[in-house]
Motif scaffolding. Structure first.
Motif, mmCIF file in Angstrom:
data_model
loop_
_atom_site.group_PDB
_atom_site.id
_atom_site.type_symbol
_atom_site.label_atom_id
_atom_site.label_comp_id
_atom_site.label_asym_id
_atom_site.label_seq_id
_atom_site.Cartn_x
_atom_site.Cartn_y
_atom_site.Cartn_z
ATOM 1 N N PHE A 90 -31.922 -20.842 -13.820
ATOM 2 C CA PHE A 90 -32.860 -20.174 -12.933
ATOM 3 C C PHE A 90 -32.294 -18.792 -12.627
ATOM 4 C CE2 PHE A 90 -33.287 -24.663 -12.682
ATOM 5 C CZ PHE A 90 -34.655 -24.882 -12.591
ATOM 6 N N LEU A 91 -32.916 -17.780 -13.218
ATOM 7 C CA LEU A 91 -32.449 -16.405 -13.082
ATOM 8 C C LEU A 91 -33.248 -15.727 -11.974
ATOM 9 C CD1 LEU A 91 -30.640 -14.131 -14.151
ATOM 10 C CD2 LEU A 91 -32.445 -13.611 -15.822
ATOM 11 N N ASP A 92 -32.621 -15.566 -10.810
ATOM 12 C CA ASP A 92 -33.270 -14.908 -9.680
ATOM 13 C C ASP A 92 -33.321 -13.406 -9.890
ATOM 14 O OD1 ASP A 92 -33.610 -17.300 -8.365
ATOM 15 O OD2 ASP A 92 -32.224 -16.867 -6.734
ATOM 16 N N THR A 93 -34.387 -12.799 -9.388
ATOM 17 C CA THR A 93 -34.542 -11.356 -9.436
ATOM 18 C C THR A 93 -35.136 -10.868 -8.123
ATOM 19 O OG1 THR A 93 -35.602 -9.506 -10.580
ATOM 20 C CG2 THR A 93 -36.828 -11.575 -10.547
ATOM 21 N N ASP A 94 -34.872 -9.613 -7.801
ATOM 22 C CA ASP A 94 -35.488 -9.018 -6.620
ATOM 23 C C ASP A 94 -36.749 -8.239 -6.994
ATOM 24 O OD1 ASP A 94 -34.294 -6.898 -7.927
ATOM 25 O OD2 ASP A 94 -33.311 -6.084 -6.148
ATOM 26 N N ASP A 95 -37.061 -8.160 -8.304
ATOM 27 C CA ASP A 95 -38.263 -7.474 -8.773
ATOM 28 C C ASP A 95 -38.748 -8.149 -10.067
ATOM 29 O OD1 ASP A 95 -40.245 -5.756 -9.804
ATOM 30 O OD2 ASP A 95 -39.222 -3.967 -9.047
ATOM 31 N N PHE A 96 -39.553 -9.177 -9.900
ATOM 32 C CA PHE A 96 -40.016 -9.968 -11.031
ATOM 33 C C PHE A 96 -40.688 -9.103 -12.087
ATOM 34 C CE2 PHE A 96 -43.218 -12.195 -13.416
ATOM 35 C CZ PHE A 96 -42.549 -13.323 -13.853
ATOM 36 N N TRP A 97 -41.628 -8.261 -11.687
ATOM 37 C CA TRP A 97 -42.426 -7.503 -12.654
ATOM 38 C C TRP A 97 -41.582 -6.493 -13.414
ATOM 39 C CZ3 TRP A 97 -46.349 -10.056 -14.042
ATOM 40 C CH2 TRP A 97 -46.986 -10.902 -13.142
ATOM 41 N N ARG A 98 -40.610 -5.877 -12.778
ATOM 42 C CA ARG A 98 -39.687 -4.966 -13.470
ATOM 43 C C ARG A 98 -38.936 -5.705 -14.567
ATOM 44 N NH1 ARG A 98 -35.094 -4.118 -9.797
ATOM 45 N NH2 ARG A 98 -34.569 -6.134 -10.693
ATOM 46 N N ASP A 99 -38.348 -6.847 -14.199
ATOM 47 C CA ASP A 99 -37.530 -7.586 -15.149
ATOM 48 C C ASP A 99 -38.382 -8.247 -16.233
ATOM 49 O OD1 ASP A 99 -35.255 -6.771 -13.849
ATOM 50 O OD2 ASP A 99 -35.066 -8.604 -12.671
ATOM 51 N N HIS A 100 -39.538 -8.759 -15.868
ATOM 52 C CA HIS A 100 -40.431 -9.367 -16.861
ATOM 53 C C HIS A 100 -40.839 -8.318 -17.904
ATOM 54 C CE1 HIS A 100 -44.254 -10.908 -18.508
ATOM 55 N NE2 HIS A 100 -43.674 -12.087 -18.377
ATOM 56 N N LYS A 101 -41.175 -7.135 -17.447
ATOM 57 C CA LYS A 101 -41.580 -6.056 -18.361
ATOM 58 C C LYS A 101 -40.413 -5.655 -19.270
ATOM 59 C CE LYS A 101 -43.365 -1.334 -18.378
ATOM 60 N NZ LYS A 101 -43.798 -0.201 -17.563
ATOM 61 N N ALA A 102 -39.230 -5.480 -18.698
ATOM 62 C CA ALA A 102 -38.065 -5.062 -19.479
ATOM 63 C C ALA A 102 -37.674 -6.139 -20.491
ATOM 64 C CB ALA A 102 -36.888 -4.751 -18.554
ATOM 65 N N MET A 103 -37.684 -7.376 -20.072
ATOM 66 C CA MET A 103 -37.314 -8.467 -20.965
ATOM 67 C C MET A 103 -38.345 -8.630 -22.085
ATOM 68 S SD MET A 103 -35.880 -11.048 -18.012
ATOM 69 C CE MET A 103 -35.838 -12.513 -19.019
ATOM 70 N N SER A 104 -39.615 -8.524 -21.747
ATOM 71 C CA SER A 104 -40.670 -8.612 -22.761
ATOM 72 C C SER A 104 -40.527 -7.486 -23.775
ATOM 73 C CB SER A 104 -42.053 -8.558 -22.101
ATOM 74 O OG SER A 104 -42.270 -9.685 -21.291
ATOM 75 N N ALA A 105 -40.265 -6.273 -23.291
ATOM 76 C CA ALA A 105 -40.089 -5.125 -24.186
ATOM 77 C C ALA A 105 -38.875 -5.296 -25.088
ATOM 78 C CB ALA A 105 -39.968 -3.834 -23.369
ATOM 79 N N ALA A 106 -37.862 -6.021 -24.613
ATOM 80 C CA ALA A 106 -36.648 -6.255 -25.402
ATOM 81 C C ALA A 106 -36.826 -7.402 -26.399
ATOM 82 C CB ALA A 106 -35.473 -6.544 -24.471
ATOM 83 N N GLY A 107 -37.988 -8.063 -26.356
ATOM 84 C CA GLY A 107 -38.261 -9.128 -27.313
ATOM 85 C C GLY A 107 -37.983 -10.537 -26.830
#
Length: 139
Positions: A90-107
């Motif tokens: 379970f990877l916690d984040t303080d900004d879901f949409w930032r990290d989701h976008k960055a991770m998606s862009a990274a593949g």
């Protein structure tokens, strides 16, 4: 007080795992040291802002991952399925949409569309071996 400071994660190859976790998930490489002449290494990674090397600084509020290269046939079969197909991390984040976008862009492969639950915004993704993770921003 007790806490879990390190979790061992079976991988096929140290270097490909380091590249995935640091390059696609933005984790920090805390240590990469040879253990002996067998090729085994002590490879410790952590999400940014997570724990540090608990052997020298103590736990800082999160768990490190120790990447353990599988060396037996039983270990090799378990890579990517250490939790039997369930979400294991379970990877916690303080900004879901930032990290989701960055991770998606990274593949990074997300297994579902993000959803809002009573406990937070969450989406399941898989690592390079198929282990399932929740990216979650708690409410």
């Amino acid at each position: 007080m007790r806490s879990i400071h390190t979790i061992s994660l079976l991988v096929h190859d140290y270097d490909e795992a380091i590249a995935f976790y640091t390059g696609k998930l933005g984790f920090s490489l805390l240590e990469d040291s040879p253990l002996d002449d067998s090729g085994k290494r002590w490879v410790m990674i952590s999400p940014d802002g997570g724990a540090q090397d608990s052997r020298t600084t103590g736990n800082r509020g999160g768990a490190n991952l120790l990447l353990a290269q599988a060396s037996t046939s039983e270990q090799i079969k378990a890579v990517g399925n250490q939790a039997g197909g369930r979400v294991m991390f379970f990877l916690d984040t303080d900004d879901f949409w930032r990290d989701h976008k960055a991770m998606s862009a990274a593949g990074v492969t997300f297994m579902e569309e993000p959803r809002v639950e009573a406990y937070g915004t969450v989406a399941v993704f898989q690592d390079l071996y198929g282990n399932l993770w929740d990216l979650i921003q708690p409410t």
